[in-house]
Enzyme design. Structure first.
Site, mmCIF file in Angstrom:
data_model
loop_
_atom_site.group_PDB
_atom_site.id
_atom_site.type_symbol
_atom_site.label_atom_id
_atom_site.label_comp_id
_atom_site.label_asym_id
_atom_site.label_seq_id
_atom_site.Cartn_x
_atom_site.Cartn_y
_atom_site.Cartn_z
ATOM 1 C CG ASN A 42 -0.388 -0.135 2.528
ATOM 2 O OD1 ASN A 42 0.663 -0.740 2.686
ATOM 3 N ND2 ASN A 42 -1.048 0.405 3.529
ATOM 4 C CB ILE A 43 1.666 3.719 -2.306
ATOM 5 C CG1 ILE A 43 2.511 2.519 -2.746
ATOM 6 C CG2 ILE A 43 2.484 5.004 -2.383
ATOM 7 C CD1 ILE A 43 2.787 2.481 -4.248
ATOM 8 C CD GLU A 44 -1.639 4.724 4.572
ATOM 9 O OE1 GLU A 44 -1.202 5.610 5.328
ATOM 10 O OE2 GLU A 44 -2.339 3.760 4.950
ATOM 11 C CB CYS A 53 -5.174 -1.378 -1.775
ATOM 12 S SG CYS A 53 -6.460 -0.576 -0.829
ATOM 13 C CD GLU A 55 -5.345 -6.009 -1.363
ATOM 14 O OE1 GLU A 55 -4.801 -4.882 -1.283
ATOM 15 O OE2 GLU A 55 -6.104 -6.455 -0.500
ATOM 16 C CB CYS A 86 -10.510 -2.600 0.754
ATOM 17 S SG CYS A 86 -10.003 -1.973 -0.854
ATOM 18 C CB CYS A 89 -8.585 -4.714 -3.384
ATOM 19 S SG CYS A 89 -7.432 -3.325 -3.263
#
Ligand code: THU
Length: 130
Positions: A42-44, A53, A55, A86, A89
């Site tokens: 995940n890359i926020e 996310c 995935e 989620c 995804c």
């Protein structure tokens, strides 16, 4: 590829996660129909909604290599609760993987396996628009 190896690939990706806002580091690994493994984390973003996310990062990584179909997936976080994909995804995985099996894992070694149909029953896909 054994499940334990696929999970290890996903777990390794939690170390590369960028999650300063949630503090929830996620890693995903997809086994392509070509036998290769594609990973993502995940890359926020400070603009929270721009977060990607693990995935979907893995799917993008696979596309870069020309792979668009997957057989198995593993998803794991750095927490001791099982991590399940989620909703967004689930929809994206459904698009590219009929009958995908997803290993939902926890950092302390719990594993629960679901099919994409279990996670997204009556999913909306390309066939619905024919
Ligand atoms: N997250 C994922 O990477 N995959 C999921 O399916 C669940 C949620 C990430 C997004 C966000 O960076 C953090 O977990 C908390 O929601």
């Amino acid at each position: 590829m054994r499940d334990i190896e696929l999970i290890a690939h996903a777990r390794e990706m939690t170390r590369r996660s960028y999650a300063p806002y949630s503090g929830y580091r996620v890693g995903a690994a997809l086994l392509g129909v070509n036998g290769k493994v594609y990973t993502g984390c995940n890359i926020e973003s400070a603009s929270y909604g721009a977060t990607i996310c693990a995935e979907r990062a893995a799917i993008a990584n696979a596309f870069r290599d020309g792979c668009q179909k997957f057989i198995r997936a593993a998803v794991i976080s750095d927490k001791n609760e099982i991590c399940t994909p989620c909703g967004i995804c689930r929809q994206m995985l459904y698009e590219f993987s009929e009958h995908l099996m997803i290993l939902c894992c926890s950092a302390d070694g719990k594993v629960v396996e679901y099919s994409i149909e279990e996670l997204l029953p009556h999913g909306f896909g390309n066939d619905n628009m024919k």
